[in-house]
Design a protein around this motif. Structure first.
Motif, PDB file in Angstrom:
ATOM      1  N   ASP A  90      -4.563   7.618 -13.981  1.00  0.00           N
ATOM      2  CA  ASP A  90      -5.955   7.923 -13.660  1.00  0.00           C
ATOM      3  C   ASP A  90      -6.690   6.662 -13.227  1.00  0.00           C
ATOM      4  N   ALA A  91      -6.422   5.544 -13.913  1.00  0.00           N
ATOM      5  CA  ALA A  91      -7.071   4.285 -13.552  1.00  0.00           C
ATOM      6  C   ALA A  91      -6.561   3.758 -12.213  1.00  0.00           C
ATOM      7  N   LEU A  92      -5.281   3.943 -11.941  1.00  0.00           N
ATOM      8  CA  LEU A  92      -4.711   3.542 -10.649  1.00  0.00           C
ATOM      9  C   LEU A  92      -5.257   4.398  -9.520  1.00  0.00           C
ATOM     10  N   ASP A  93      -5.327   5.716  -9.729  1.00  0.00           N
ATOM     11  CA  ASP A  93      -5.952   6.665  -8.801  1.00  0.00           C
ATOM     12  C   ASP A  93      -5.407   6.519  -7.376  1.00  0.00           C
ATOM     13  N   TRP A  94      -4.132   6.858  -7.230  1.00  0.00           N
ATOM     14  CA  TRP A  94      -3.463   6.742  -5.933  1.00  0.00           C
ATOM     15  C   TRP A  94      -4.256   7.398  -4.805  1.00  0.00           C
ATOM     16  N   ALA A  95      -4.785   8.583  -5.068  1.00  0.00           N
ATOM     17  CA  ALA A  95      -5.392   9.380  -3.996  1.00  0.00           C
ATOM     18  C   ALA A  95      -6.570   8.678  -3.340  1.00  0.00           C
ATOM     19  N   SER A  96      -7.273   7.834  -4.082  1.00  0.00           N
ATOM     20  CA  SER A  96      -8.456   7.195  -3.518  1.00  0.00           C
ATOM     21  C   SER A  96      -8.178   5.815  -2.919  1.00  0.00           C
ATOM     22  N   LEU A  97      -6.931   5.341  -2.972  1.00  0.00           N
ATOM     23  CA  LEU A  97      -6.583   4.076  -2.325  1.00  0.00           C
ATOM     24  C   LEU A  97      -6.701   4.211  -0.810  1.00  0.00           C
ATOM     25  N   ASP A  98      -7.082   3.131  -0.150  1.00  0.00           N
ATOM     26  CA  ASP A  98      -7.125   3.200   1.307  1.00  0.00           C
ATOM     27  C   ASP A  98      -5.700   3.155   1.866  1.00  0.00           C
ATOM     28  N   ALA A  99      -5.579   3.381   3.166  1.00  0.00           N
ATOM     29  CA  ALA A  99      -4.257   3.521   3.788  1.00  0.00           C
ATOM     30  C   ALA A  99      -3.409   2.267   3.617  1.00  0.00           C
ATOM     31  N   ALA A 100      -4.029   1.088   3.752  1.00  0.00           N
ATOM     32  CA  ALA A 100      -3.273  -0.161   3.638  1.00  0.00           C
ATOM     33  C   ALA A 100      -2.736  -0.335   2.222  1.00  0.00           C
ATOM     34  N   ALA A 101      -3.547  -0.029   1.219  1.00  0.00           N
ATOM     35  CA  ALA A 101      -3.097  -0.153  -0.169  1.00  0.00           C
ATOM     36  C   ALA A 101      -1.988   0.836  -0.480  1.00  0.00           C
ATOM     37  N   ARG A 102      -2.083   2.048   0.070  1.00  0.00           N
ATOM     38  CA  ARG A 102      -1.017   3.032  -0.155  1.00  0.00           C
ATOM     39  C   ARG A 102       0.284   2.570   0.490  1.00  0.00           C
ATOM     40  N   ARG A 103       0.196   1.957   1.668  1.00  0.00           N
ATOM     41  CA  ARG A 103       1.412   1.433   2.306  1.00  0.00           C
ATOM     42  C   ARG A 103       2.039   0.343   1.442  1.00  0.00           C
ATOM     43  N   ARG A 104       1.219  -0.518   0.890  1.00  0.00           N
ATOM     44  CA  ARG A 104       1.766  -1.555   0.012  1.00  0.00           C
ATOM     45  C   ARG A 104       2.413  -0.924  -1.216  1.00  0.00           C
ATOM     46  N   GLY A 105       1.749   0.083  -1.777  1.00  0.00           N
ATOM     47  CA  GLY A 105       2.299   0.738  -2.946  1.00  0.00           C
ATOM     48  C   GLY A 105       3.648   1.372  -2.680  1.00  0.00           C
ATOM     49  N   ALA A 106       3.823   1.901  -1.483  1.00  0.00           N
ATOM     50  CA  ALA A 106       5.088   2.556  -1.137  1.00  0.00           C
ATOM     51  C   ALA A 106       6.267   1.603  -1.213  1.00  0.00           C
ATOM     52  N   SER A 107       6.036   0.322  -0.951  1.00  0.00           N
ATOM     53  CA  SER A 107       7.128  -0.651  -0.952  1.00  0.00           C
ATOM     54  C   SER A 107       7.121  -1.576  -2.168  1.00  0.00           C
ATOM     55  N   ARG A 108       6.024  -1.563  -2.914  1.00  0.00           N
ATOM     56  CA  ARG A 108       5.900  -2.524  -4.015  1.00  0.00           C
ATOM     57  C   ARG A 108       5.947  -1.899  -5.399  1.00  0.00           C
ATOM     58  N   VAL A 109       5.866  -0.586  -5.517  1.00  0.00           N
ATOM     59  CA  VAL A 109       5.766   0.054  -6.824  1.00  0.00           C
ATOM     60  C   VAL A 109       6.983   0.947  -7.075  1.00  0.00           C
ATOM     61  N   LEU A 110       7.538   0.830  -8.269  1.00  0.00           N
ATOM     62  CA  LEU A 110       8.594   1.720  -8.749  1.00  0.00           C
ATOM     63  C   LEU A 110       8.217   2.200 -10.139  1.00  0.00           C
ATOM     64  N   VAL A 111       8.437   3.482 -10.392  1.00  0.00           N
ATOM     65  CA  VAL A 111       8.189   4.065 -11.710  1.00  0.00           C
ATOM     66  C   VAL A 111       9.532   4.257 -12.401  1.00  0.00           C
ATOM     67  N   THR A 112       9.630   3.817 -13.647  1.00  0.00           N
ATOM     68  CA  THR A 112      10.832   4.040 -14.435  1.00  0.00           C
ATOM     69  C   THR A 112      10.819   5.473 -14.950  1.00  0.00           C
ATOM     70  N   SER A 113      11.915   6.186 -14.792  1.00  0.00           N
ATOM     71  CA  SER A 113      11.981   7.597 -15.150  1.00  0.00           C
ATOM     72  C   SER A 113      13.206   7.890 -15.998  1.00  0.00           C
ATOM     73  N   SER A 114      13.014   8.667 -17.065  1.00  0.00           N
ATOM     74  CA  SER A 114      14.147   9.054 -17.909  1.00  0.00           C
ATOM     75  C   SER A 114      15.135   9.948 -17.176  1.00  0.00           C
ATOM     76  N   VAL A 115      14.647  10.714 -16.195  1.00  0.00           N
ATOM     77  CA  VAL A 115      15.513  11.640 -15.462  1.00  0.00           C
ATOM     78  C   VAL A 115      16.078  11.003 -14.206  1.00  0.00           C
ATOM     79  N   PHE A 116      15.268  10.212 -13.505  1.00  0.00           N
ATOM     80  CA  PHE A 116      15.671   9.716 -12.182  1.00  0.00           C
ATOM     81  C   PHE A 116      15.900   8.207 -12.125  1.00  0.00           C
ATOM     82  N   GLY A 117      15.710   7.514 -13.210  1.00  0.00           N
ATOM     83  CA  GLY A 117      15.958   6.076 -13.243  1.00  0.00           C
ATOM     84  C   GLY A 117      14.823   5.282 -12.645  1.00  0.00           C
ATOM     85  N   LEU A 118      14.718   5.318 -11.324  1.00  0.00           N
ATOM     86  CA  LEU A 118      13.623   4.691 -10.589  1.00  0.00           C
ATOM     87  C   LEU A 118      13.084   5.688  -9.581  1.00  0.00           C
TER      88      LEU A 118
END
Length: 260
Positions: A90-118
């Motif tokens: 909620d604090a990160l709020d992906w939906a309200s990031l501008d286009a440039a920030a979302r592009r950075r997030g696509a290449s810079r962020v990984l979520v650790t997942s119990s089912v999918f690993g990354l």
């Protein structure tokens, strides 16, 4: 810079969307382990729902969440940045990031997942319920499954020059711990709440602040390559940051906050 996040326990279940396609996810080296976890979790969830709920650590009012796991291969999927919810997201709020920030997030962020690993923000996954400390019948602790394979996937994403910013909680940090060879390029972040001269780790402050930190880094766009450089960026962005001594697993940055 590569940012590792924990997942959220709560997830938004999409009503529409294509079913899961493992071949579309990032880090395909993890697919054999993903298959193993999906099979074990699906078998558990398709059996006695009370036994499944107990194994998954669910309360009596949460038995319906077992249905999510029973249908993991056929339930609708959505982008991971829409699936994960909770204080941090909620604090990160992906939906309200501008286009440039979302592009950075696509290449810079990984979520650790119990089912999918990354999971990348744009990976399409179903909602699921599987905490990182669960042991599945016939498979064992999911953390042990990921410890065998996650390192190669993280290091592939990290490359030779990027800084790893590790924001995972203790449960998910157990999935993979950086080797000493990466220590100079690893920054772990701890959030401390200061009140009346005392400092403590408070879950809500910790999660909300980490979400705001990720948001600010994606909006700012700079790419620090050392823990010290990251600390300077965070200070420029308004946080009080204290840098610990380097260790064999990286350098800890303490971000001190007085309000959420």
């Amino acid at each position: 810079m590569l940012i590792l996040l924990p997942p959220s326990e709560g997830k938004a279940a999409p009503r529409r969307g294509a079913p899961l396609d493992l071949s579309s996810l990032g880090s395909p080296v993890l697919n054999p382990a993903r298959e193993r976890v999906l099979d074990a979790l699906g078998e558990l969830a398709s059996g006695d729902p009370v036994v499944a709920a107990t194994t998954l650590g669910l309360g009596r009012t949460q038995v319906e969440l077992v249905d999510l796991d029973a249908g993991l291969r056929t339930n609708p999927t959505a982008r991971a940045d829409r699936i994960y919810t909770g204080v941090l997201y909620d604090a990160l709020d992906w939906a309200s990031l501008d286009a440039a920030a979302r592009r950075r997030g696509a290449s810079r962020v990984l979520v650790t997942s119990s089912v999918f690993g990354l999971v990348r923000p744009g990976d399409r996954i179903p909602a699921y319920r599987l905490s990182g400390d669960v042991s599945l019948p016939g498979l064992g602790p999911v953390a042990a499954v990921w410890r065998e394979v996650l390192g190669a996937a993280v290091e592939e994403q990290l490359g030779d020059r990027r800084l790893l910013v590790d924001l995972r909680s203790g449960t998910y940090a157990a999935f993979w711990r950086p080797p000493a060879s990466l220590a100079r390029r690893v920054a772990t972040v701890r959030v401390l709440h200061e009140s009346d001269g005392r400092r403590s780790v408070v879950s809500h402050f910790n999660k909300a602040t980490k979400g705001r930190i990720v948001r600010a880094l994606l909006e700012d766009g700079r790419t620090p390559r050392t823990p010290a450089a990251l600390a300077e960026v965070l200070r420029d962005l308004g946080w009080l940051v204290e840098v610990g001594d380097p260790t064999a697993q990286g350098t800890r940055l303490d971000v001190v906050v007085t309000e959420v």
